[in-house]
Write an enzyme that holds these catalytic residues in place. Structure first.
Site, PDB file in Angstrom:
ATOM      1  N   GLU A  75      14.812 -34.834 -46.229  1.00 32.03           N
ATOM      2  CA  GLU A  75      13.864 -35.669 -46.951  1.00 32.03           C
ATOM      3  C   GLU A  75      12.430 -35.196 -46.718  1.00 32.03           C
ATOM      4  O   GLU A  75      12.060 -34.777 -45.619  1.00 32.03           O
ATOM      5  CB  GLU A  75      14.017 -37.128 -46.519  1.00 32.03           C
ATOM      6  CG  GLU A  75      15.361 -37.704 -46.960  1.00 32.03           C
ATOM      7  CD  GLU A  75      15.404 -39.210 -46.913  1.00 32.03           C
ATOM      8  OE1 GLU A  75      15.665 -39.808 -47.964  1.00 32.03           O
ATOM      9  OE2 GLU A  75      15.180 -39.775 -45.834  1.00 32.03           O
ATOM     10  N   CYS A  88       4.742 -35.014 -45.826  1.00 31.34           N
ATOM     11  CA  CYS A  88       5.492 -35.153 -44.579  1.00 31.34           C
ATOM     12  C   CYS A  88       6.793 -34.369 -44.731  1.00 31.34           C
ATOM     13  O   CYS A  88       7.605 -34.673 -45.609  1.00 31.34           O
ATOM     14  CB  CYS A  88       5.774 -36.620 -44.289  1.00 31.34           C
ATOM     15  SG  CYS A  88       6.743 -36.900 -42.780  1.00 31.34           S
ATOM     16  N   CYS A  95      18.436 -35.479 -36.471  1.00 38.56           N
ATOM     17  CA  CYS A  95      17.617 -35.347 -35.266  1.00 38.56           C
ATOM     18  C   CYS A  95      18.472 -35.600 -34.027  1.00 38.56           C
ATOM     19  O   CYS A  95      19.285 -36.536 -34.020  1.00 38.56           O
ATOM     20  CB  CYS A  95      16.451 -36.337 -35.300  1.00 38.56           C
ATOM     21  SG  CYS A  95      15.300 -36.130 -33.912  1.00 38.56           S
ATOM     22  N   CYS A  99      15.830 -41.595 -30.617  1.00 37.72           N
ATOM     23  CA  CYS A  99      14.910 -42.710 -30.403  1.00 37.72           C
ATOM     24  C   CYS A  99      15.516 -43.979 -31.016  1.00 37.72           C
ATOM     25  O   CYS A  99      15.988 -43.962 -32.148  1.00 37.72           O
ATOM     26  CB  CYS A  99      13.557 -42.406 -31.042  1.00 37.72           C
ATOM     27  SG  CYS A  99      12.720 -40.974 -30.321  1.00 37.72           S
ATOM     28  N   CYS A 102      14.315 -45.477 -34.587  1.00 34.65           N
ATOM     29  CA  CYS A 102      14.184 -44.536 -35.703  1.00 34.65           C
ATOM     30  C   CYS A 102      15.507 -44.395 -36.443  1.00 34.65           C
ATOM     31  O   CYS A 102      16.551 -44.132 -35.837  1.00 34.65           O
ATOM     32  CB  CYS A 102      13.728 -43.176 -35.168  1.00 34.65           C
ATOM     33  SG  CYS A 102      13.577 -41.908 -36.440  1.00 34.65           S
ATOM     34  N   CYS A 319       7.296 -43.987 -41.754  1.00 30.29           N
ATOM     35  CA  CYS A 319       7.601 -43.341 -40.477  1.00 30.29           C
ATOM     36  C   CYS A 319       8.820 -43.988 -39.822  1.00 30.29           C
ATOM     37  O   CYS A 319       8.873 -45.212 -39.660  1.00 30.29           O
ATOM     38  CB  CYS A 319       6.379 -43.462 -39.561  1.00 30.29           C
ATOM     39  SG  CYS A 319       6.602 -42.683 -37.961  1.00 30.29           S
TER      40      CYS A 319
END
Length: 327
Positions: A75, A88, A95, A99, A102, A319
């Site tokens: 993305e 971005c 990932c 976290c 997220c 974010c």
């Protein structure tokens, strides 16, 4: 790529056409003779990502789901402003950092991107939206999917292409890379001749809380991270950025704010506060505006501190929200 016997300057013409002029097809490279254009077009392609889906927010933010050559998708988000555009981009498919606030972490890691795939996101969005570096400010933030410093070689190669005047021609001052705190890679980044600005995802004021929210800190401890930041070789015009995602009742107290100030003492830095952008599968809530303002007021007595305005919440483009949602 070029046929044998072609002069060396032809490679530079192809390079400039792809990265500076943003041609979509090799046959469009007008500086090459027609014979060579036809030959190249028959044996190679530019290799930009393909559009799988596009979502547009009420605030003008655009989220792109881009398909890579192997069928995997990443993305990329465009955030237009009156005086600038910000893109971005992702550095990995998924990932590995995990976290807890997220949505990308819920995917795990599929693979890292090549330098071409990193730059390709910028070229795709620039072409789709007629973004010209020469006439308008363009910022690049490597804050999409992935932990960029776990793919540092390709991130740095991509940065060199993006900053090359014969390539995309974007200033190093306009490119930022964000890390959860991979300490040895921070030191390696600081040695690079051409590198983005550095942002650190902090998100907690104590070692214990950071371990709960960001398990990677069990390996790369908060105290050592702060030492790495103090040792980081900032350029004359540069400051460190610390990002802090505020979670209701977890890390958003006045005491947390005071501890953040103490942690960052004597660093040339600023703090960006991000009230949690919620999403399915995330077990935290967004603090109210008054709590965010109180946190900011305490920090900004000692440090520049800003509240980052969320963009694209309605299309899962903000974010921490990138997880290939169909919203």
């Amino acid at each position: 790529m070029l046929p044998a016997g072609e002069p060396a300057y032809r490679a530079e013409q192809v390079y400039r056409a792809i990265y500076h002029d943003k041609v979509e097809r090799l046959v469009e490279i007008s500086t090459l003779p027609e014979r060579l254009r036809t030959e190249l077009a028959g044996s190679a392609e530019v290799g930009l990502p393909d559009l799988s889906a596009r979502y547009e927010s009420v605030d003008g933010t655009r989220r792109y789901l881009l398909s890579l050559a192997d069928g995997r998708t990443v993305e990329t988000v465009l955030m237009p402003e009156p005086d600038r555009d910000t893109v971005c981009i992702s550095s990995q498919v998924g990932c590995p950092v995990d976290c807890k606030f997220c949505m990308t972490a819920l995917m795990g890691l599929e693979r890292s991107l090549t330098a071409g795939e990193i730059v390709g996101q910028v070229l795709f969005v620039a072409r789709e939206n007629s973004l010209l570096v020469e006439s308008r400010r363009l910022n690049i933030v490597m804050m999409g999917m992935g932990e960029p410093l776990l793919n540092l070689a390709n991130v740095l190669k991509a940065t060199r292409i993006l900053c090359d005047p014969k390539g995309a021609g974007i200033s190093e001052r306009r490119i930022t890379v964000s890390t959860s705190g991979i300490i040895p890679k921070i030191a390696e980044l600081g040695k690079a001749d051409v590198r983005p600005k550095l942002a650190i995802s902090l998100n907690a004021s104590t070692e214990e809380m950071r371990q709960q929210l960001m398990p990677i800190t069990r390996k790369w401890h908060l105290k050592d991270l702060m030492e790495a930041c103090r040792a980081y070789p900032l350029r004359q015009w540069e400051t460190l950025t610390f990002e802090y995602v505020l979670l209701r009742g977890v890390n958003d107290t006045d005491s947390d704010a005071r501890r953040v100030v103490k942690l960052l003492a004597n660093l040339n830095c600023k703090v960006n506060l991000i009230a949690l952008n919620p999403g399915p599968g995330i077990p935290y809530e967004t603090p109210d505006a008054g709590r965010v303002a109180s946190f900011q007021a305490i920090v900004r007595r000692s440090l520049p501190c800003f509240i980052r305005k969320p963009r694209g919440l309605d299309i899962y483009a903000a974010c921490g929200q990138l997880k290939r949602n169909s919203a």
